[in-house]
Design a protein around this motif. Structure first.
Motif, mmCIF file in Angstrom:
data_model
loop_
_atom_site.group_PDB
_atom_site.id
_atom_site.type_symbol
_atom_site.label_atom_id
_atom_site.label_comp_id
_atom_site.label_asym_id
_atom_site.label_seq_id
_atom_site.Cartn_x
_atom_site.Cartn_y
_atom_site.Cartn_z
ATOM 1 N N MET A 1 56.088 34.459 -15.532
ATOM 2 C CA MET A 1 55.644 33.472 -14.575
ATOM 3 C C MET A 1 56.066 33.932 -13.189
ATOM 4 N N VAL A 2 55.158 33.882 -12.229
ATOM 5 C CA VAL A 2 55.409 34.323 -10.869
ATOM 6 C C VAL A 2 55.933 33.153 -10.070
ATOM 7 N N ALA A 3 56.955 33.408 -9.286
ATOM 8 C CA ALA A 3 57.504 32.359 -8.430
ATOM 9 C C ALA A 3 56.894 32.485 -7.044
ATOM 10 N N LEU A 4 56.455 31.376 -6.486
ATOM 11 C CA LEU A 4 55.944 31.328 -5.129
ATOM 12 C C LEU A 4 56.970 30.620 -4.278
ATOM 13 N N SER A 5 57.007 30.928 -2.999
ATOM 14 C CA SER A 5 57.986 30.235 -2.160
ATOM 15 C C SER A 5 57.467 28.840 -1.865
ATOM 16 N N ASN A 6 58.374 27.912 -1.831
ATOM 17 C CA ASN A 6 58.052 26.530 -1.536
ATOM 18 C C ASN A 6 58.416 26.272 -0.094
ATOM 19 N N LYS A 7 57.442 26.091 0.759
ATOM 20 C CA LYS A 7 57.689 25.893 2.181
ATOM 21 C C LYS A 7 58.248 24.513 2.474
ATOM 22 N N MET A 8 58.289 23.646 1.488
ATOM 23 C CA MET A 8 58.835 22.302 1.685
ATOM 24 C C MET A 8 60.343 22.304 1.501
ATOM 25 N N GLY A 9 60.919 23.428 1.102
ATOM 26 C CA GLY A 9 62.359 23.520 0.978
ATOM 27 C C GLY A 9 62.905 23.065 -0.348
ATOM 28 N N GLY A 10 62.069 22.850 -1.325
ATOM 29 C CA GLY A 10 62.536 22.357 -2.614
ATOM 30 C C GLY A 10 62.761 23.458 -3.630
ATOM 31 N N GLY A 11 62.862 24.691 -3.229
ATOM 32 C CA GLY A 11 63.063 25.783 -4.163
ATOM 33 C C GLY A 11 61.741 26.436 -4.515
ATOM 34 N N PRO A 12 61.796 27.429 -5.382
ATOM 35 C CA PRO A 12 60.571 28.158 -5.719
ATOM 36 C C PRO A 12 59.594 27.298 -6.524
ATOM 37 N N VAL A 13 58.326 27.555 -6.318
ATOM 38 C CA VAL A 13 57.261 26.888 -7.062
ATOM 39 C C VAL A 13 56.662 27.932 -7.987
ATOM 40 N N THR A 14 56.580 27.626 -9.248
ATOM 41 C CA THR A 14 56.033 28.583 -10.195
ATOM 42 C C THR A 14 54.515 28.574 -10.140
ATOM 43 N N THR A 15 53.914 29.655 -10.616
ATOM 44 C CA THR A 15 52.458 29.729 -10.685
ATOM 45 C C THR A 15 51.925 28.602 -11.549
ATOM 46 N N GLN A 16 52.637 28.294 -12.641
ATOM 47 C CA GLN A 16 52.192 27.220 -13.522
ATOM 48 C C GLN A 16 52.170 25.893 -12.773
ATOM 49 N N THR A 17 53.192 25.633 -11.954
ATOM 50 C CA THR A 17 53.239 24.391 -11.188
ATOM 51 C C THR A 17 52.111 24.360 -10.158
ATOM 52 N N ALA A 18 51.870 25.478 -9.488
ATOM 53 C CA ALA A 18 50.787 25.541 -8.510
ATOM 54 C C ALA A 18 49.446 25.297 -9.197
ATOM 55 N N GLN A 19 49.263 25.873 -10.381
ATOM 56 C CA GLN A 19 48.017 25.684 -11.119
ATOM 57 C C GLN A 19 47.884 24.236 -11.563
ATOM 58 N N SER A 20 48.962 23.634 -12.038
ATOM 59 C CA SER A 20 48.920 22.223 -12.439
ATOM 60 C C SER A 20 48.544 21.354 -11.258
ATOM 61 N N THR A 21 49.125 21.624 -10.118
ATOM 62 C CA THR A 21 48.822 20.853 -8.912
ATOM 63 C C THR A 21 47.353 20.998 -8.545
ATOM 64 N N ARG A 22 46.828 22.193 -8.682
ATOM 65 C CA ARG A 22 45.418 22.456 -8.377
ATOM 66 C C ARG A 22 44.526 21.589 -9.276
ATOM 67 N N TYR A 23 44.831 21.536 -10.568
ATOM 68 C CA TYR A 23 44.002 20.756 -11.495
ATOM 69 C C TYR A 23 44.232 19.258 -11.347
ATOM 70 N N GLU A 24 45.429 18.872 -10.950
ATOM 71 C CA GLU A 24 45.681 17.457 -10.664
ATOM 72 C C GLU A 24 44.835 17.007 -9.473
ATOM 73 N N GLU A 25 44.749 17.854 -8.453
ATOM 74 C CA GLU A 25 43.919 17.528 -7.292
ATOM 75 C C GLU A 25 42.448 17.471 -7.689
ATOM 76 N N LEU A 26 42.010 18.385 -8.534
ATOM 77 C CA LEU A 26 40.626 18.361 -9.020
ATOM 78 C C LEU A 26 40.353 17.055 -9.771
ATOM 79 N N ALA A 27 41.295 16.633 -10.594
ATOM 80 C CA ALA A 27 41.128 15.370 -11.328
ATOM 81 C C ALA A 27 40.995 14.203 -10.356
#
Length: 155
Positions: A1-27
């Motif tokens: 799993m690739v870690a992305l930087s979280n610009k909100m300061g909450g620590g790294p965001v995983t690719t899985q979390t980013a993908q989940s967020t993408r599909y949550e927004e689509l929903a």
């Protein structure tokens, strides 16, 4: 799993979390499409509610059929489709004829009056969409059409 930087300061965001967020927004966006459909339904004539329009549309797309097949294509309960069929039949928009293969069943067929109603509905929808998307570029409308068609085919 690739870690992305979280610009909100909450620590790294995983690719899985980013993908989940993408599909949550689509929903959420697809849920919003329901509001668009309700707004479009408001432009229907008083004697042609959405269920009646759906019956006409299905018969136009798929041709003549029994009520059981219509019910299946509309993905509703038999009592619901029966009520809509009665509505459009009473207005003379479809024909109900005895099924030659089973006299207990009826074949539903869109007739010229129903085709005229569908043409009117199509015109109303087109005008409403043209007004609502007047500030969209033709390329954006084309992209939306392409992506919605792709979404439908994925299901």
């Amino acid at each position: 799993m690739v870690a992305l930087s979280n610009k909100m300061g909450g620590g790294p965001v995983t690719t899985q979390t980013a993908q989940s967020t993408r599909y949550e927004e689509l929903a959420r966006q697809l849920t919003g499409i329901g509001a668009v459909k309700r707004d479009l339904a408001r432009i229907l004539p008083a004697d042609c509610p959405p269920g009646a329009a759906a019956v006409l549309t299905v018969l136009d797309r798929h041709g003549e059929m029994r009520l059981s097949r219509l019910t299946e294509l509309m993905a509703v309960d038999m009592s619901v489709s029966s009520r809509h069929v009665t509505h459009v039949a009473e207005r003379g928009w479809i024909d109900r004829e005895t099924d030659p293969g089973d006299a207990r069943c009826r074949i539903l067929r869109l007739n010229p009056a129903g085709r005229a109603v569908l043409a009117e509905l199509g015109s109303r929808y087109t005008v409403a969409l043209e007004r609502a998307l007047a500030d969209w570029s033709p390329e954006d409308v084309d992209a939306l059409n392409t992506l919605l068609a792709r979404l439908r085919s994925s299901f």
